[in-house]
Design a protein around this motif. Structure first.
Motif, PDB file in Angstrom:
ATOM      1  N   ASP A   1       0.825  -1.200   0.000  1.00 12.27           N
ATOM      2  CA  ASP A   1       0.000   0.000   0.000  1.00 12.27           C
ATOM      3  C   ASP A   1       0.866   1.260   0.000  1.00 12.27           C
ATOM      4  N   ARG A   2       1.903   1.237   0.817  1.00  9.89           N
ATOM      5  CA  ARG A   2       2.769   2.412   0.937  1.00  9.89           C
ATOM      6  C   ARG A   2       3.488   2.714  -0.368  1.00  9.89           C
ATOM      7  N   VAL A   3       4.036   1.680  -0.988  1.00 11.94           N
ATOM      8  CA  VAL A   3       4.743   1.883  -2.259  1.00 11.94           C
ATOM      9  C   VAL A   3       3.777   2.376  -3.331  1.00 11.94           C
ATOM     10  N   HIS A   4       2.609   1.761  -3.401  1.00 12.59           N
ATOM     11  CA  HIS A   4       1.621   2.114  -4.422  1.00 12.59           C
ATOM     12  C   HIS A   4       1.174   3.570  -4.311  1.00 12.59           C
TER      13      HIS A   4
ATOM     14  N   ASP B   1       3.001   6.026  -2.815  1.00 10.59           N
ATOM     15  CA  ASP B   1       4.148   6.919  -2.651  1.00 10.59           C
ATOM     16  C   ASP B   1       4.342   7.771  -3.907  1.00 10.59           C
ATOM     17  N   GLN B   2       4.188   9.068  -3.756  1.00  7.00           N
ATOM     18  CA  GLN B   2       4.318   9.984  -4.888  1.00  7.00           C
ATOM     19  C   GLN B   2       5.766  10.310  -5.230  1.00  7.00           C
ATOM     20  N   GLU B   3       6.701   9.793  -4.461  1.00  6.85           N
ATOM     21  CA  GLU B   3       8.114  10.063  -4.716  1.00  6.85           C
ATOM     22  C   GLU B   3       8.768   8.988  -5.579  1.00  6.85           C
ATOM     23  N   VAL B   4       7.987   7.964  -5.929  1.00  3.46           N
ATOM     24  CA  VAL B   4       8.553   6.851  -6.695  1.00  3.46           C
ATOM     25  C   VAL B   4       7.602   6.427  -7.807  1.00  3.46           C
ATOM     26  N   ASP B   5       8.169   5.720  -8.784  1.00  4.65           N
ATOM     27  CA  ASP B   5       7.393   4.944  -9.751  1.00  4.65           C
ATOM     28  C   ASP B   5       7.667   3.482  -9.432  1.00  4.65           C
ATOM     29  N   SER B   6       6.655   2.637  -9.545  1.00  2.00           N
ATOM     30  CA  SER B   6       6.856   1.243  -9.134  1.00  2.00           C
ATOM     31  C   SER B   6       5.993   0.291  -9.941  1.00  2.00           C
ATOM     32  N   SER B   7       6.392  -0.975  -9.886  1.00  2.00           N
ATOM     33  CA  SER B   7       5.606  -2.032 -10.505  1.00  2.00           C
ATOM     34  C   SER B   7       5.810  -3.313  -9.711  1.00  2.00           C
ATOM     35  N   LEU B   8       4.695  -3.942  -9.326  1.00  2.00           N
ATOM     36  CA  LEU B   8       4.728  -5.223  -8.611  1.00  2.00           C
ATOM     37  C   LEU B   8       4.503  -6.315  -9.650  1.00  2.00           C
ATOM     38  N   LEU B   9       5.496  -7.177  -9.814  1.00  2.00           N
ATOM     39  CA  LEU B   9       5.455  -8.195 -10.854  1.00  2.00           C
ATOM     40  C   LEU B   9       5.219  -9.595 -10.270  1.00  2.00           C
ATOM     41  N   PRO B  10       4.414 -10.426 -10.954  1.00  2.00           N
ATOM     42  CA  PRO B  10       4.163 -11.796 -10.482  1.00  2.00           C
ATOM     43  C   PRO B  10       5.265 -12.752 -10.932  1.00  2.00           C
ATOM     44  N   ILE B  11       6.472 -12.476 -10.497  1.00  2.00           N
ATOM     45  CA  ILE B  11       7.600 -13.368 -10.776  1.00  2.00           C
ATOM     46  C   ILE B  11       8.126 -13.864  -9.438  1.00  2.00           C
TER      47      ILE B  11
END
Length: 240
Positions: free
Chosen positions: A215-218, A220-230
Motif C-alpha cells: 500500500d505504501r509503495v503504491h 508513494d508519490q516520490e517513486v514509480d513502481s511495478s509489482l510483478l508476479p515473478i
C-alpha cells in the motif's frame, strides 16, 4: 492510451473490486510451463548452479531466489549499470552473486545478513565467482547498519535489493529510499508473499506488514513502481 479511444483495449476500472474485477491476462504458470520457461530463458552460471545445489541441502532452502528471478535481478543490474549497490538479506548468496556477476569492474556491492552460517556459504561462492574484490558482506543487524549508512551516505546508492525479515520491512523501504540517489532503483522480493496478501483468511503479522508495504509503495508519490508476479512477487521501485 485511453481505452475509450480504442475499442480493442479493455476498459479497466480505476479502482478494482469484487464487483468490477479486472480481466486476468497473466498466464498461469504450471510445472510444465515453468520447465519451459527455465529451459528457454535461464543461462545459469556454474557457480550459481553449485550454490543452488548446496543450498538445497538445508531445510530453509525455499528462502533462496529461484534461477529465473536471480537472472532477472542480474539483468536489472546490467541495464542500470550501478556503481554502488546495497543488498539487505543475503542468505546463501544466490542474489548477491547474480548481481555481482553483472557489475561493472568499478562497481561495489555491500551486502548485509544477520547469520554468519549463511554468509560463510555465500562468501565461499563469491570467491569462486571471482567477486571478492567487488562484493563485501557483513554479518550485522541490517536496520542498525542502514541507520549508520544514513549518517554519511544518504542519497549515494544506485541500486538496493531487499530480501530480508518482514518485521523491519517498512523501515528497510523508508531508509532504502533515503539511501538511494534520485533516479536510483530499489527492488523488494516476496511482495506477493505466497499469495497470502490477497487472501483475507491470512492475518498474521508478516502478511499484514507486506500488505502495508505494498500500500505504501503504491501510494508513494516520490517513486514509480511495478509489482510483478515473478517468483514470490517482485516490486521494482524507481526514485523520482
Amino acid at each position: 492510451m485511453d481505452s475509450s479511444l480504442n475499442p480493442m483495449l479493455p476498459n479497466f476500472p480505476k479502482q478494482v473490486s469484487d464487483d468490477n474485477p479486472p480481466i486476468n491476462r497473466t498466464v498461469k504458470v504450471d510445472d510444465r510451463l515453468y520447465s519451459y520457461l527455465i529451459n528457454h530463458s535461464v543461462n545459469e552460471h556454474e557457480v550459481l548452479e553449485s550454490l543452488r545445489r548446496e543450498t538445497a541441502q538445508y531445510h530453509m532452502a525455499r528462502m533462496a531466489l529461484s534461477p529465473e528471478v536471480g537472472q532477472f535481478l542480474g539483468l536489472l543490474i546490467a541495464m542500470q549499470n550501478p556503481k554502488k549497490v546495497l543488498e539487505v538479506g543475503v542468505f546463501t548468496g544466490y542474489s548477491t552473486i547474480s548481481m555481482g556477476l553483472k557489475l561493472a569492474k568499478d562497481a561495489k556491492l555491500l551486502a548485509f545478513d544477520k547469520k554468519q552460517m549463511w554468509l560463510d556459504i555465500a562468501n565461499k561462492h563469491i570467491e569462486m565467482a571471482g567477486l571478492s574484490e567487488q562484493v563485501e558482506t557483513r554479518c550485522c543487524d541490517a536496520k542498525a547498519s542502514m541507520e549508520e549508512l544514513l549518517k554519511d551516505q544518504k542519497g549515494t546508492f544506485d541500486f538496493i535489493f531487499v530480501d530480508a525479515d518482514k518485521a523491519n520491512l517498512l523501515a528497510y523501504y523508508d531508509m532504502g529510499k533515503q539511501l538511494l540517489r534520485q533516479g536510483g532503483c530499489m527492488v523488494i522480493d516476496n511482495t506477493l508473499w505466497w499469495g497470502n496478501v490477497a487472501d483475507e483468511s491470512f492475518d498474521d503479522k508478516d502478511t499484514r506488514i507486506v500488505r502495508e508495504l505494498n500500500d505504501r509503495v503504491h501510494q508513494d508519490q516520490e517513486v514509480d513502481s511495478s509489482l510483478l508476479p515473478i517468483g514470490d512477487g517482485f516490486t521494482i521501485i524507481h526514485k523520482r
